[in-house]
Motif scaffolding. Structure first.
Motif, PDB file in Angstrom:
ATOM      1  N   ASP A 187      28.469-145.675 -21.425  1.00 22.65           N
ATOM      2  CA  ASP A 187      27.703-144.440 -21.200  1.00 22.65           C
ATOM      3  C   ASP A 187      28.540-143.330 -20.589  1.00 22.65           C
ATOM      4  O   ASP A 187      28.151-142.154 -20.654  1.00 22.65           O
ATOM      5  CB  ASP A 187      26.513-144.744 -20.278  1.00 22.65           C
ATOM      6  N   ALA A 234      31.397-137.771 -25.703  1.00 23.37           N
ATOM      7  CA  ALA A 234      31.290-137.816 -27.162  1.00 23.37           C
ATOM      8  C   ALA A 234      32.540-137.247 -27.827  1.00 23.37           C
ATOM      9  O   ALA A 234      32.981-137.753 -28.866  1.00 23.37           O
ATOM     10  CB  ALA A 234      30.051-137.055 -27.616  1.00 23.37           C
ATOM     11  N   HIS A 248      20.278-147.588 -26.480  1.00 26.74           N
ATOM     12  CA  HIS A 248      19.763-146.302 -26.970  1.00 26.74           C
ATOM     13  C   HIS A 248      20.780-145.190 -26.774  1.00 26.74           C
ATOM     14  O   HIS A 248      20.879-144.281 -27.613  1.00 26.74           O
ATOM     15  CB  HIS A 248      18.447-145.968 -26.272  1.00 26.74           C
ATOM     16  N   ASN A 249      21.572-145.256 -25.731  1.00 26.96           N
ATOM     17  CA  ASN A 249      22.638-144.281 -25.556  1.00 26.96           C
ATOM     18  C   ASN A 249      23.708-144.449 -26.635  1.00 26.96           C
ATOM     19  O   ASN A 249      24.335-143.470 -27.064  1.00 26.96           O
ATOM     20  CB  ASN A 249      23.260-144.426 -24.172  1.00 26.96           C
ATOM     21  N   ARG A 274      23.084-145.336 -29.715  1.00 24.09           N
ATOM     22  CA  ARG A 274      22.540-144.657 -30.897  1.00 24.09           C
ATOM     23  C   ARG A 274      22.717-143.154 -30.788  1.00 24.09           C
ATOM     24  O   ARG A 274      23.018-142.478 -31.781  1.00 24.09           O
ATOM     25  CB  ARG A 274      21.061-144.999 -31.070  1.00 24.09           C
ATOM     26  N   GLN A 275      22.532-142.613 -29.586  1.00 20.17           N
ATOM     27  CA  GLN A 275      22.721-141.175 -29.389  1.00 20.17           C
ATOM     28  C   GLN A 275      24.175-140.776 -29.592  1.00 20.17           C
ATOM     29  O   GLN A 275      24.470-139.710 -30.131  1.00 20.17           O
ATOM     30  CB  GLN A 275      22.231-140.779 -27.997  1.00 20.17           C
ATOM     31  N   LEU A 276      25.099-141.646 -29.164  1.00 19.37           N
ATOM     32  CA  LEU A 276      26.513-141.351 -29.389  1.00 19.37           C
ATOM     33  C   LEU A 276      26.820-141.327 -30.881  1.00 19.37           C
ATOM     34  O   LEU A 276      27.563-140.456 -31.352  1.00 19.37           O
ATOM     35  CB  LEU A 276      27.390-142.398 -28.681  1.00 19.37           C
ATOM     36  N   GLN A 294      24.798-140.474 -33.251  1.00 13.58           N
ATOM     37  CA  GLN A 294      24.274-139.206 -33.755  1.00 13.58           C
ATOM     38  C   GLN A 294      25.195-138.048 -33.388  1.00 13.58           C
ATOM     39  O   GLN A 294      25.404-137.123 -34.181  1.00 13.58           O
ATOM     40  CB  GLN A 294      22.871-138.970 -33.195  1.00 13.58           C
ATOM     41  N   ALA A 295      25.777-138.101 -32.179  1.00  9.69           N
ATOM     42  CA  ALA A 295      26.699-137.054 -31.749  1.00  9.69           C
ATOM     43  C   ALA A 295      27.964-137.059 -32.614  1.00  9.69           C
ATOM     44  O   ALA A 295      28.487-135.998 -32.976  1.00  9.69           O
ATOM     45  CB  ALA A 295      27.066-137.248 -30.276  1.00  9.69           C
ATOM     46  N   ARG A 325      27.068-135.436 -35.925  1.00  6.45           N
ATOM     47  CA  ARG A 325      26.983-133.971 -35.845  1.00  6.45           C
ATOM     48  C   ARG A 325      28.373-133.340 -35.846  1.00  6.45           C
ATOM     49  O   ARG A 325      28.587-132.298 -36.489  1.00  6.45           O
ATOM     50  CB  ARG A 325      26.217-133.558 -34.583  1.00  6.45           C
TER      51      ARG A 325
END
Length: 391
Positions: free
Chosen positions: A38, A42, A62-63, A65-67, A69-70, A73
């Motif tokens: 965490d 990114a 879940h973090n 998964r957010q990474l 997505q980052a 992007r």
């Protein structure tokens, strides 16, 4: 699991760790692996992934998964900037546009595939707030007696496939749902199934109600034939996953008495009045197991089906070839090529049913292949052996 290579890395305490590497698409095991969590920015993670360093996630699931997505992007932003500022890779034709599109897809998949997730024996994820993925992984991989590591993107694919398998894909032409398994192409494009429902059955089926479904996949074409009254269908496939999927679907539909599954390359022995085949539509190399239903290198399956069709048709029989002309609009195969292969196989075209696609990409001007998709037509070619010339 012993067939899979072993990954090695050093943890935050300087200890050497190892686990099996697993990739259903055949991606080689990464050479460099480092732990991230965490606290990893990114931008740092993106730089490392682009450089070829795999990132073994140790933080909150879940973090993670957010990474991912980052990272996506950042890739999209860089790709958009590259298209605006560089013309060196600008395609000069539809074939080049297709190959460039696939190249970018492969680069994106490679970079995003650098974010890895540890999985313990029994398909358990040893991370905070990790979901229960044991059933999804078991459906795709079978039992797991030891730890392994997979890309988070692949894990998401397993979870998505599990949900599709539970819910099913509605097939209006069947009046029921088909439940695709992981690695088996889902019948999400219903227009070609409508053609199967509409095509007139050969009169030769009346005294001999038998048919072959070549490359059955989920078993959807065999199911439609059985629902239309064909008494015995032999459905073939080379992939054990496809055969297991077809058996599951045919059992759900109550059609196992009418359909026999057989693991073989293309045709079973014998002759029947009707043979159907929906080969991969695009002559290109697949990059994963599920892509084998879309991409057919050098049109090998298409050519094989046409070459063997006449010898497996009984008198008055027909072969139904279901094929999109997307490859023609992409400049990867011409209509003349197809007609020549049909002729060389001793076949003639008895009729053809056409239908336009209904999927969203056909109407999306932002899609890189929009021009080809907008012009696409899917056809059911009714093929029969050419008459034997007299003396």
């Amino acid at each position: 699991m012993s067939a899979f290579p072993t990954l090695h890395w050093t943890d935050h305490h300087g200890q050497t760790c190892s686990a099996r590497w697993r990739s259903e698409s055949g991606v080689p095991a990464p050479r460099r692996v480092m732990q991230v969590d965490d606290q990893t920015p990114a931008d740092t993670a993106y730089r490392l992934a682009c450089e070829g360093t795999a990132l073994l996630w140790q933080g909150d699931f879940h973090n993670g998964r957010q990474l991912l997505q980052a990272l996506a992007r950042r890739m999209d932003k860089r790709a958009a900037a590259g298209r605006r500022t560089s013309s060196r890779e600008a395609p000069t034709g539809p074939a080049q546009a297709f190959h460039l599109h696939r190249k970018r897809q492969a680069e994106r998949a490679r970079t995003l595939g650098m974010l890895l997730i540890p999985v313990s024996a029994g398909h358990l994820i040893p991370l905070r707030r990790a979901p229960d993925v044991a059933l999804a992984c078991q459906e795709a991989y079978g039992e797991a007696q030891e730890d392994y590591v997979i890309a988070l993107r692949e894990l998401q694919g397993l979870i998505g496939a599990h949900e599709w398998r539970k819910k099913g894909v509605p097939v209006p032409a069947l009046g029921a749902a088909i439940h695709p398994h992981y690695g088996v192409f889902s019948p999400v494009r219903g227009e070609y199934l409508d053609l199967m429902k509409q095509a007139p059955l050969p009169a030769a089926l009346a005294p001999n109600s038998r048919a072959y479904d070549i490359g059955t996949g989920t078993g959807v074409l065999a199911a439609i034939l059985a629902q239309r009254g064909v008494q015995h269908v032999v459905a073939t496939d080379m992939a054990p996953r496809a055969l297991a999927c077809a058996h599951d679907n045919l059992s759900r539909l109550g059609l196992t008495a009418q359909v026999t599954l057989q693991q073989t390359d293309l045709f079973p022995p014998g002759q029947v009045p009707l043979i159907v085949c929906n080969p991969p539509w695009v002559p290109a190399r697949p990059n994963s197991s599920v892509e084998q239903a879309v991409y057919d290198p050098d049109s090998q399956m298409l050519k094989g089906f046409l070459a063997g069709l006449a010898s497996h048709l009984s008198a008055g029989g027909e072969g139904w070839l279901i094929l999109s002309d997307l490859a023609e609009h992409l400049g990867l195969r011409s209509r003349e090529d197809l007609l020549q292969w049909i002729d060389q196989a001793g076949l003639q075209v008895a009729g053809r049913l056409d239908i336009r696609p209904r999927h969203g990409k056909a109407y999306d001007p932002q899609d890189p292949l929009h021009a080809a998709r907008a012009a696409e037509v899917t056809s059911l070619w009714r093929l029969t052996p050419k008459p034997v010339a007299g003396p």
